[in-house]
Design a protein around this motif. Structure first.
Motif, mmCIF file in Angstrom:
data_model
loop_
_atom_site.group_PDB
_atom_site.id
_atom_site.type_symbol
_atom_site.label_atom_id
_atom_site.label_comp_id
_atom_site.label_asym_id
_atom_site.label_seq_id
_atom_site.Cartn_x
_atom_site.Cartn_y
_atom_site.Cartn_z
ATOM 1 N N THR A 235 0.813 -1.202 0.000
ATOM 2 C CA THR A 235 0.000 0.000 0.000
ATOM 3 C C THR A 235 0.857 1.268 0.000
ATOM 4 O O THR A 235 1.888 1.349 0.680
ATOM 5 C CB THR A 235 -0.969 0.018 1.200
ATOM 6 O OG1 THR A 235 -1.748 1.207 1.144
ATOM 7 C CG2 THR A 235 -0.216 -0.022 2.513
ATOM 8 N N THR A 236 0.418 2.240 -0.758
ATOM 9 C CA THR A 236 1.137 3.518 -0.871
ATOM 10 C C THR A 236 0.484 4.608 -0.013
ATOM 11 O O THR A 236 0.845 5.781 -0.116
ATOM 12 C CB THR A 236 1.150 3.977 -2.342
ATOM 13 O OG1 THR A 236 -0.200 4.056 -2.838
ATOM 14 C CG2 THR A 236 1.952 3.012 -3.193
ATOM 15 N N ASN A 237 -0.497 4.226 0.806
ATOM 16 C CA ASN A 237 -1.191 5.203 1.645
ATOM 17 C C ASN A 237 -0.251 5.819 2.678
ATOM 18 O O ASN A 237 0.697 5.170 3.134
ATOM 19 C CB ASN A 237 -2.370 4.547 2.384
ATOM 20 C CG ASN A 237 -3.441 4.058 1.442
ATOM 21 O OD1 ASN A 237 -3.505 4.455 0.289
ATOM 22 N ND2 ASN A 237 -4.297 3.166 1.947
ATOM 23 N N THR A 321 -9.234 4.368 1.402
ATOM 24 C CA THR A 321 -9.185 5.777 1.813
ATOM 25 C C THR A 321 -10.375 6.585 1.311
ATOM 26 O O THR A 321 -10.763 7.567 1.932
ATOM 27 C CB THR A 321 -7.885 6.439 1.311
ATOM 28 O OG1 THR A 321 -7.823 6.329 -0.119
ATOM 29 C CG2 THR A 321 -6.666 5.776 1.935
ATOM 30 N N ASP A 322 -10.950 6.204 0.190
ATOM 31 C CA ASP A 322 -12.042 6.978 -0.399
ATOM 32 C C ASP A 322 -13.133 6.006 -0.855
ATOM 33 O O ASP A 322 -13.076 5.477 -1.969
ATOM 34 C CB ASP A 322 -11.528 7.817 -1.569
ATOM 35 C CG ASP A 322 -12.618 8.676 -2.203
ATOM 36 O OD1 ASP A 322 -13.758 8.668 -1.697
ATOM 37 O OD2 ASP A 322 -12.331 9.334 -3.226
ATOM 38 N N VAL A 342 -5.031 1.975 -3.637
ATOM 39 C CA VAL A 342 -4.169 1.667 -2.489
ATOM 40 C C VAL A 342 -2.804 1.085 -2.851
ATOM 41 O O VAL A 342 -1.890 1.116 -2.019
ATOM 42 C CB VAL A 342 -4.883 0.710 -1.512
ATOM 43 C CG1 VAL A 342 -6.166 1.339 -1.000
ATOM 44 C CG2 VAL A 342 -5.156 -0.640 -2.143
ATOM 45 N N VAL A 343 -2.620 0.534 -4.055
ATOM 46 C CA VAL A 343 -1.326 -0.054 -4.425
ATOM 47 C C VAL A 343 -0.896 0.471 -5.793
ATOM 48 O O VAL A 343 -1.713 0.993 -6.556
ATOM 49 C CB VAL A 343 -1.399 -1.603 -4.465
ATOM 50 C CG1 VAL A 343 -1.672 -2.175 -3.081
ATOM 51 C CG2 VAL A 343 -2.449 -2.086 -5.461
ATOM 52 N N PRO A 344 0.390 0.344 -6.119
ATOM 53 C CA PRO A 344 0.868 0.786 -7.433
ATOM 54 C C PRO A 344 0.152 0.068 -8.572
ATOM 55 O O PRO A 344 -0.409 -1.025 -8.399
ATOM 56 C CB PRO A 344 2.352 0.431 -7.408
ATOM 57 C CG PRO A 344 2.705 0.379 -5.966
ATOM 58 C CD PRO A 344 1.481 -0.123 -5.263
ATOM 59 N N ARG A 345 0.187 0.670 -9.740
ATOM 60 C CA ARG A 345 -0.570 0.167 -10.882
ATOM 61 C C ARG A 345 -0.203 -1.267 -11.240
ATOM 62 O O ARG A 345 -1.078 -2.097 -11.498
ATOM 63 C CB ARG A 345 -0.324 1.097 -12.077
ATOM 64 C CG ARG A 345 -1.063 0.722 -13.354
ATOM 65 C CD ARG A 345 -0.923 1.846 -14.377
ATOM 66 N NE ARG A 345 -1.410 1.432 -15.684
ATOM 67 C CZ ARG A 345 -0.668 0.801 -16.596
ATOM 68 N NH1 ARG A 345 0.601 0.521 -16.315
ATOM 69 N NH2 ARG A 345 -1.176 0.448 -17.750
#
Length: 573
Positions: A235-237, A321-322, A342-345
């Protein structure tokens, strides 16, 4: 009760299935025993004691039966297909609390079903149990309603899964090429292609089907574990995870109903996801040691599925998150939208690929289970042209005609794709409500009406059976109206936002009820005995499959006496 006794002279060498020594609750008239012209193993004695010939090869084991049912659950693709209902009705708190609450009661339903399966391990499953256990004279009607509701749920499973699978495939294409926007026609045609492939695989010999589903279920488990690890790790959050207070304590109510009702409405995702654990019941005639292995597979499926499904709920609830962005994304597939959030492409595409492959396996499991239900009901002449649908292919020893019928019906049902998201979404709600109503009817009969007429199989719940069954039935009674609620009310409610479950499931059920009152009650008698059977006579040496030593010939008086007996289920306590 169903069936007409076919009492005949029994020749030397006949081999009897002594129902007094096989723990079954059977449709055979009191005092009758079935017989064949060959030695029987334990599994064949059980199915013959239930009144049916052994027509399938028993090439499913406990593991491969569990694999089919776990594939039908398809936790990862099921969650991906129904994330809209859990997250979109009550947010993260609805997801995590809703799953826990629903699973407690779903386990009650599953365990009660397993107890019935152990006593009556037939492909007809719930339908057979309803017929046998219902009060006198009501057996055929109970079987009729149970069978049709279960069948409607079964035949909508593969089309709904394959539709969601096709939508995910095309969503992946949209991620790769942002200029590409899938059309409804493209989704429909891809769904048809997948349904045709699943129809072909489900028509193969039993051992091949078992292997395909074993591989698929193994992949399902591996893909789920990878997903549970990859999302939190990748996750990149910032921060990586939401606080427990927000996840567990904040209900994001996106409906017009009170918070408690909104949480109940999230159960549609749980119920639809967990509606496949009855598959071992329908595969029991192809399973070795069926009256033990099949109920164990039911409980294993519901238990493992419930626990791992909750872990997946937690992972998503702590990382999203949304919620509005997930539900209303232009991609048209909430799971794909969530992953991109939430994660890279590249990670999102990899997880989406795992979900797609798991979804293919899930659709395959659904098609296999549904075909066995169609075969079992056609065997008892439930449908028009049943003589064609109940045929077992001599080469594959599988019900190929029933598979093809289900495939064609699935293709026709998926035309709802062309009517929009709300119309095709009804397939998901139907699957949940139709299956659980069918689950609840024989359990309710066993709890409230059966009295002494239920004979426990080797797998049972002991003195807790009625209490556990009662909790499961109460849950279903609560959820039937909840599953029919739309998310909005009053002036906000438009045809496009209406929950059409009550119509799409209710109209066929009303139709078959009217059919029963007008005509079907005249000819439908429930499960039909298709093995030779004779009155239990003292001069027949029949214990645990030992053949008669002498010719046993019934006299006219015995035949007349047998024919005049009421057709009640045979049980020995």
């Amino acid at each position: 009760m169903p069936g007409t006794s076919s009492h005949k002279a029994v020749s030397k060498g006949a081999v009897f299935a002594d129902v007094d020594h096989d723990p079954v609750t059977t449709i055979l008239p009191q005092g009758d025993v079935p017989y064949t012209d060959h030695a029987m193993d334990a599994d064949e004695r059980v199915i013959v004691a239930l009144g049916y010939k052994q027509e399938f090869k028993r090439e499913f084991s406990l593991w491969t039966t569990f694999c089919v049912s776990f594939s039908v659950l398809g936790l990862l693709p099921s969650f991906a297909s129904t994330i809209y209902y859990g997250m979109g009705y009550a947010g993260t708190a609805g997801m995590v609390w809703g799953w826990i609450i629903a699973m407690i009661f779903i386990q009650c339903v599953a365990m009660s079903m397993a107890e019935l399966c152990s006593a009556m391990p037939t492909s007809g499953g719930l339908y057979y149990a309803a017929a046998v256990l219902a009060p006198p004279k009501y057996g055929p009607f109970a079987a009729w309603i149970t069978g049709w509701s279960n069948w409607i749920g079964q035949i909508t499973a593969a089309p709904s899964v394959d539709y969601a699978l096709s939508a995910m495939i095309l969503a992946a294409a949209s991620i790769q090429n942002p200029d590409y926007v899938p059309t409804n026609w493209q989704v429909y045609l891809l769904t048809v292609l997948v349904l045709i492939i699943h129809t072909a695989i489900s028509s193969m010999p039993t051992i091949w089907v078992a292997r395909v589903n074993s591989w698929g279920s193994t992949f399902n488990i591996i893909a789920l574990v990878i997903t549970l690890i990859a999302i939190p790790a990748g996750t990149t959050n910032e921060p990586k995870f939401s606080s427990s207070k927000d996840v567990w304590g904040t209900i994001t109510n996106l409906t017009d109903f009170p918070d408690g009702v909104a949480v109940l409405m999230t159960f549609v995702g749980v119920i639809w996801t967990m509606s496949g654990y009855d598959s071992p019941f329908h595969l029991s005639e192809e399973c070795s040691n069926a009256n033990v292995a099949s109920p164990r597979a039911i409980v294993m499926t519901s238990g493992a599925g419930g626990l791992m499904g909750w872990f997946l709920q937690l992972v998503v609830a702590y990382t999203v998150t949304d919620i509005d962005g997930v539900i209303n994304s232009d991609l048209g597939q909430p799971w794909a939208s969530y992953l991109l959030q939430v994660v890279p492409r590249k990670t999102a595409l990899a997880i989406l690929a795992l979900t797609i492959i798991s979804g293919f396996s899930m659709g395959q499991g659904c098609m296999v289970a549904a075909s066995r239900v169609t075969y079992a009901y056609a065997r008892d002449d439930c449908f028009p042209l049943s003589k064609y649908w109940k045929l077992v292919n001599t080469r594959t020893q599988t019900p190929v005609n029933a598979v093809i019928l289900n495939g064609v019906l699935g293709i026709l049902m998926c035309l709802l794709v062309l009517a929009g998201d709300v119309a095709i979404g009804a397939l998901f709600s139907i699957g949940g409500i139709a299956q659980f109503v069918a689950f609840a009817i024989p359990i309710a009969i066993r709890v409230f009406f059966v009295g002494h007429r239920f004979r426990k199989g080797p797998w049972h719940l002991g003195p807790f059976g009625p209490w556990i069954g009662g909790m499961g039935v109460a849950f279903v009674l609560l959820m039937v109206p909840v599953l029919c609620l739309p998310s909005v009310t009053g002036s906000d409610l438009t045809p496009g936002l209406m929950n059409w479950t009550c119509l799409v499931w209710g109209a066929p059920m009303l139709g078959v009820t009217i059919w029963w009152v007008v005509d079907a009650h005249k000819w439908f008698t429930g499960p039909k005995v298709n093995v030779e059977h004779a009155i239990h006579a003292a001069d027949a040496a029949v214990i645990d499959g030992v053949g008669a030593d002498e010719d046993v010939v019934q006299d006219d008086a015995s035949s007349k006496a047998s024919a005049s007996r009421p057709q009640t289920p045979h049980t020995v306590l």
